[in-house]
Design a protein around this motif. Sequence first.
Motif, PDB file in Angstrom:
ATOM      1  N   ARG A 171       0.797  -1.223   0.000  1.00 23.41           N
ATOM      2  CA  ARG A 171       0.000   0.000   0.000  1.00 23.41           C
ATOM      3  C   ARG A 171       0.826   1.268   0.000  1.00 23.41           C
ATOM      4  N   MET A 260      -9.934   3.397  -0.096  1.00 25.55           N
ATOM      5  CA  MET A 260     -10.391   2.615   1.051  1.00 25.55           C
ATOM      6  C   MET A 260     -11.791   2.069   0.796  1.00 25.55           C
ATOM      7  N   ARG A 263     -11.894  -0.870  -1.373  1.00 25.02           N
ATOM      8  CA  ARG A 263     -11.543  -2.117  -0.675  1.00 25.02           C
ATOM      9  C   ARG A 263     -12.748  -2.659   0.077  1.00 25.02           C
ATOM     10  N   PHE A 264     -13.476  -1.756   0.740  1.00 28.26           N
ATOM     11  CA  PHE A 264     -14.602  -2.230   1.534  1.00 28.26           C
ATOM     12  C   PHE A 264     -15.758  -2.707   0.663  1.00 28.26           C
ATOM     13  N   LEU A 265     -15.698  -2.353  -0.608  1.00 29.29           N
ATOM     14  CA  LEU A 265     -16.686  -2.924  -1.518  1.00 29.29           C
ATOM     15  C   LEU A 265     -16.290  -4.332  -1.932  1.00 29.29           C
ATOM     16  N   GLY A 266     -15.102  -4.754  -1.530  1.00 25.05           N
ATOM     17  CA  GLY A 266     -14.686  -6.116  -1.816  1.00 25.05           C
ATOM     18  C   GLY A 266     -13.741  -6.256  -2.990  1.00 25.05           C
ATOM     19  N   TYR A 267     -13.224  -5.126  -3.474  1.00 24.04           N
ATOM     20  CA  TYR A 267     -12.278  -5.206  -4.592  1.00 24.04           C
ATOM     21  C   TYR A 267     -10.858  -5.253  -4.061  1.00 24.04           C
ATOM     22  N   LYS A 268     -10.094  -6.176  -4.594  1.00 26.37           N
ATOM     23  CA  LYS A 268      -8.678  -6.269  -4.215  1.00 26.37           C
ATOM     24  C   LYS A 268      -7.918  -5.193  -4.975  1.00 26.37           C
TER      25      LYS A 268
ATOM     26  N   THR B  54     -15.723   3.134  16.255  1.00 25.58           N
ATOM     27  CA  THR B  54     -15.213   3.023  14.884  1.00 25.58           C
ATOM     28  C   THR B  54     -14.036   2.060  14.827  1.00 25.58           C
ATOM     29  N   THR B  55     -13.195   2.122  15.844  1.00 29.39           N
ATOM     30  CA  THR B  55     -12.049   1.221  15.879  1.00 29.39           C
ATOM     31  C   THR B  55     -12.512  -0.230  15.891  1.00 29.39           C
ATOM     32  N   ASP B  58     -13.271  -1.118  12.521  1.00 26.91           N
ATOM     33  CA  ASP B  58     -12.009  -1.281  11.794  1.00 26.91           C
ATOM     34  C   ASP B  58     -11.445  -2.675  12.018  1.00 26.91           C
ATOM     35  N   THR B  61     -13.536  -5.366  10.200  1.00 25.58           N
ATOM     36  CA  THR B  61     -13.458  -5.362   8.740  1.00 25.58           C
ATOM     37  C   THR B  61     -12.040  -5.506   8.207  1.00 25.58           C
ATOM     38  N   LYS B  63      -9.417  -3.627   8.710  1.00 23.60           N
ATOM     39  CA  LYS B  63      -8.638  -2.409   8.469  1.00 23.60           C
ATOM     40  C   LYS B  63      -7.540  -2.271   9.513  1.00 23.60           C
ATOM     41  N   ASP B  87      -7.948  -9.403   4.809  1.00 22.36           N
ATOM     42  CA  ASP B  87      -7.885  -7.950   4.595  1.00 22.36           C
ATOM     43  C   ASP B  87      -9.280  -7.404   4.262  1.00 22.36           C
ATOM     44  N   GLU B  88      -9.355  -6.111   4.058  1.00 24.27           N
ATOM     45  CA  GLU B  88     -10.664  -5.458   3.947  1.00 24.27           C
ATOM     46  C   GLU B  88     -11.519  -6.079   2.844  1.00 24.27           C
ATOM     47  N   ALA B  89     -10.883  -6.266   1.670  1.00 20.20           N
ATOM     48  CA  ALA B  89     -11.645  -6.760   0.531  1.00 20.20           C
ATOM     49  C   ALA B  89     -12.148  -8.168   0.809  1.00 20.20           C
ATOM     50  N   GLU B  90     -11.306  -8.977   1.421  1.00 23.05           N
ATOM     51  CA  GLU B  90     -11.709 -10.361   1.703  1.00 23.05           C
ATOM     52  C   GLU B  90     -12.856 -10.398   2.707  1.00 23.05           C
ATOM     53  N   ALA B  92     -15.021  -8.101   3.196  1.00 23.74           N
ATOM     54  CA  ALA B  92     -16.225  -7.641   2.503  1.00 23.74           C
ATOM     55  C   ALA B  92     -16.832  -8.772   1.683  1.00 23.74           C
ATOM     56  N   ARG B  98     -19.954  -2.631   5.224  1.00 22.95           N
ATOM     57  CA  ARG B  98     -19.696  -1.568   6.188  1.00 22.95           C
ATOM     58  C   ARG B  98     -20.050  -0.217   5.603  1.00 22.95           C
TER      59      ARG B  98
ATOM     60  N   ARG C 582      -4.593   8.529  12.502  1.00 20.17           N
ATOM     61  CA  ARG C 582      -5.507   8.781  11.402  1.00 20.17           C
ATOM     62  C   ARG C 582      -5.080   9.940  10.551  1.00 20.17           C
TER      63      ARG C 582
END
Lengths: 406, 259, 586
Positions: A171, A260, A263-268, B54-55, B58, B61, B63, B87-90, B92, B98, C582
């Motif tokens: 990243r 970000m 990613r949370f939509l599930g895309y690598k 929120t943490t 995180d 999910t 993060k 990881d996040e994508a996995e 999801a 989220r 953050r």
Amino acid sequence: MSTLHNTSENPKALKLGPIGTLLMGDKGGQRLIMALIAVAIIFPFCNLVFSEGSFLHVSTYTLTLTGKYLCYALLALSVDLIWGYCGILSLGHGAFFALGGYAMGMYLMRQIGDRGVYGNAELPDFMVFLDWKELPWYWFGFDQFWFASIMVLVVPGILAFVFGWLAFRSRVTGVYLSIITQALTYALMLAFFRNDMGFGGNNGLTDFKDILGFDLQSNTTRCALFIASALAVILGYLISRFITTSKLGRVLVSIRDAEMRTRFLGYKVEYYKLFVFVVSAMMAGVAGALYVPQVGIINPGEFTPIYSIEIIIWVAIGGRGTLFGAVIGAIAVNYAKTYFTGAFAELWLFMLGGLFVMATLYLPKGIVGFIEDAKQGNGTSNRFYLLFKNTPFSKWFSKQSSKGSV
Amino acid sequence: MSLAIPKHLENAPILYLDGVSVSFDGFKALNNLSLCIEPGEMRAIIGPNGAGKTTMMDVITGKTRPDTGTVLFNHKELNELDLTQYDEAEVANLGVGRKFQKPSVIETLTVFENLELAQKGGRGVWQALMHTLTNEKKQKIQNTLELIALQDKAQDLAANLSHGQKQWLEIGMLISQEPELLLIDEPAAGMTDEETMKTAELFKTLAKNHSLVVVEHDMDFIAALDCKVTVLNEGSVLAEGSLASVQKNQQVIDVYLGR
Amino acid sequence: MKRIITSLICIFAFSSGVQANAKSDNLIKPPGFADAIETLALANTGNSELSQPKIESEKNNSQSTLISSIKSLDELAGQLITADYVTKKEIIRNIATLKDSRALPFIESILQGELFYIKKSDQLVYRQLLDNKKYLAVSALNGSELGEFKKRKLKKIGINNNLRGEMKTIIATLKITSTDPILREHAALEILKGANENTLTLIDLAISKETDSSINEILMTAQAIIHLKSVDPLKRIDAIKSLEDSLYVESRNALMLFINENKLNNSETSKEEITYAQETVNGIDKLVTLNNVAENIYFGVSLGSVLLLAAIGLAITFGVMGVINMAHGEMIMLGAYTTFVIQQLMPNHAGLSLIVAIPAAFLVSGLMGVLIERTVIRHLYGRPLETLLATFGISLVLQQAVRSIFGPLNQDVLTPSWMAGTFTVNAGLELTFNRLYIIIFSLLVLATLAVVLKKTLFGLQMRAVTMNRPMASSMGIRTGWVDALTFGLGSGIAGIAGVALSQLTNVGPNLGQAYIIDSFMVVVFGGVGNLWGTLVGAMSLGIANKVFEPMAGAVLAKIIVLVAIILFIQKRPRGLFALKGRAVED
Ligand SMILES: Nc1ncnc2c1ncn2[C@@H]1O[C@H](COP(=O)(O)OP(=O)(O)O)[C@@H](O)[C@H]1O
Ligand SMILES: [Mg+2]
């Protein structure tokens, strides 16, 4: 941002065939491809058919120069694909360009055969000069055009893959990524300057004789290379367009604007970045490969970091994220460069520097974006907005505030 | 790590946080947090700012990696999975959706395209490149558009939506992902009262076939959700129960409600 | 100390046995030119037992017996024309023994290949090229002009390598008596290089007169090297002993030669000696390795401090403000050019001008920084990639501006004398002062900056603005000006770096380009927003570069380091001393 079309939404798509579908709604792209086809026909025709004195004659010099610009245009396309659509500002695309160039240069070098100064059929001159006895292993196969052509894609592709895999997986983004791509280019430049790398060191590869048995100096060969370059730009454009209008293109835009979230939509995200980065590197490699036979030399100077940054300005000036803007930018800036370095050598760097500043401050959407804004007459043309920002006049020019595009 | 839950999965909690701790430069944002969400349950989480809500999301999910503890997710087919390994994508793609505290939609894409991206399936690079929008998929998007009342705005850029509309779009995207478990961070922020109530209604509908975890400060909203409430403070659970019961809890009044 | 004592013992043993007469002589006379001649005379009579066999062999096939009876320079010199190389050597040795002030320049002229003779008249001359392409011949013996000659009428007195070495030693011995210690030291080193049996006598003599301990050490090393070939085992042992820890290349070479030659003999004594010699060589090698390590670290630290200077400014603009300034290198360049201009303004005060240049460069680069911030960067906050492009454009403009004003060539910036010397740790390790100054200077700059950031109101405001802009501005801080001044501070420090760099590298329009990538690497490696990170990053990169350099060569070392950073940043994308939180992620 050019509007993106859901191809299947439109019933006309079926009638237009695949290429028509790709270019649907892309006025700029349609015109660009028309223009490229026209140029690819007219220039060689006027060069070969009309004699030198004729008013319609296109000189070989102009032809080669334009061919060079076309290679730059392809290079700019490759940068726009990753920067314009995925937000990856690579300061190392000059390196992929140069690697493609070297791959082609190696083929051309082997084609020289025993016609070199030292007359060694196996070894290029510089190796004889260094007193090498045999060809290094990585030179094998380069006497075959097909092999060299594959390498033109594979070498930049592999480098982009390895580098991208390392960088995207951990990243590294934004300016950090830019800086390390620059460091990579710099390291490659230092490496290629070394004699014992086996790529001709300082002098690089040059004195080419022919390609596929055709004399590189002859007009017909040059015309063929010119046509090949124009076709490569068209093909590059269509591929880029295919990518950016697909769902993958929308994922890229989404990565650019909200990584970000994507990613949370599930895309690598890393895989997507890796994919365009590699495709883009390969396109740059092809551009380099077409460039080398036309200019007749490839040397480590092509890795110079500043060249890589110059590519960015072509794209920025033309209009980031529009594809055809990149092509226009590359040709316009390089035409200006040729003209000004000839006419006022001193001024060119001032102008180039000025272009960088002006483009980022006043033309964030480039020429294409500026024209579009002007045509739509929505009064938010960034140029005026920024010129009068923080003044009482600003409200005259902005009904809605301008947004940074990075 | 002792697994308190049985290996059998029918009635196992869908989400089970066990002893999760996270610290940032020595500051403990989560402190030995444990939490259990039953399948099909809707849970509201409240707590003062900086409590670690929120943490917590995180951590679930992917993060943020917790220093200690496990996050078990009961997946339909794969059974118990420790989400901290993904990881996040996995995460999801395993079925955990989220929504962020700050509305985050892709502003340079249209509302339709946002939903298209969110739609379940086709996450691979090649699939995305070759993707074609079937009529069935288009219909689904149309349905979602109606659900979030944005059918007129389908071809508008998401950037041009109002704050509330963006929140709704994001909820719509969440639904399009078809997750088993939804984590929703402060959905009502910036909404009008009317919108807030509509959102509460929407969640209650969703709760019929999803599990939901909702973080919110708005007590009316929580009341409208009418579900079990967990109070978080300084990174761990302070109280848990019905809204009425936690509102009476003296500790909760001291640290949160009373201020 | 130990070495000196052993050498003394060695000398004592030697001089008491063989050449007591020479010693007594020297105690009386003051050191001077004539002494050297005497020294040579002693050396040449060949009464050293060591040199006996060799001289014998030379005598056999030369006319040396003949020559030795002739006493004037003019006569001896005349014989050079016809003599073969072996005879020439004899003649030159004899010339050196003459108490004639012309001898030294005469021998030097032979060595330089400046001594000719007129073919027709066999007169020895120096020649001068005239406008008409002819040569003016000047007598080498009395300085009178002998007329003009064509090139081919004059013939050079030829020498060979063997003779050249011999003459160097002879010249050195003539000079060893000079009153100038620097000349004497050079001479001593020359003697050490050509140490052989013939020079032993004069070395002994010189040692007894020498007052400077470091020169004496050189001479004693030379003496010990010669003694290694002695037939007397005791002397040999002593010689080995005195070569312990001797860092001159010649010492190690002599010991190795000794070992290799004596391996053929199988006598008990030589076996012992060989092991002893081998141990000594090992000891020397260890010391040399140690020296190399120390030297590499010194070079590494000094490169590190250069990087530190170049990167501190970036640590502020990039690290604190998050502005990526590609024109940072040009701020350094402006500082270097400021130094040049100030030196032009006060041409006779190289040292003072350097001091004046520090604040001047800070101002010039700092003001330029403020200007850039106010006109360009201000509009681009929050758009890092565009900032990168715009500042890159500025860097091109600045480079071209400097090129237009000062020309494309490098400018000469003088180094004041107090920066020029070296600090000798031992024979194998010399540290140059300029590097030392740069190390100290860079640390001073870093410390000053740390104090400014921590202790001053400006530092406080600056940190406040970067941490929470709206809050700071609502507290009445003029954030715009704080931004401008912060950027100016970073740029000003870059200017100071330019002053330092002007002492190390060429001052040209591309000066900045050479450092920008390295500076970014330092900041990226060390981590953003932390001066410690910058310090550690700079030093690690500097030392890493210099450690790889002997193994891989400068270019490859640089590539290795760059690649290593690229790999490192995979592991820690935000550098060694990364800020967490953050704020960084958004
Ligand atoms: N990435 C991070 N780095 C440093 N501190 C963090 C980070 N994330 C959260 N925190 C801190 O952890 C605490 C909990 O934050 P958060 O979970 O956002 O609270 P809530 O959402 O309950 O308001 C806060 O004090 C916040 O400053
Ligand atoms: Mg929160």
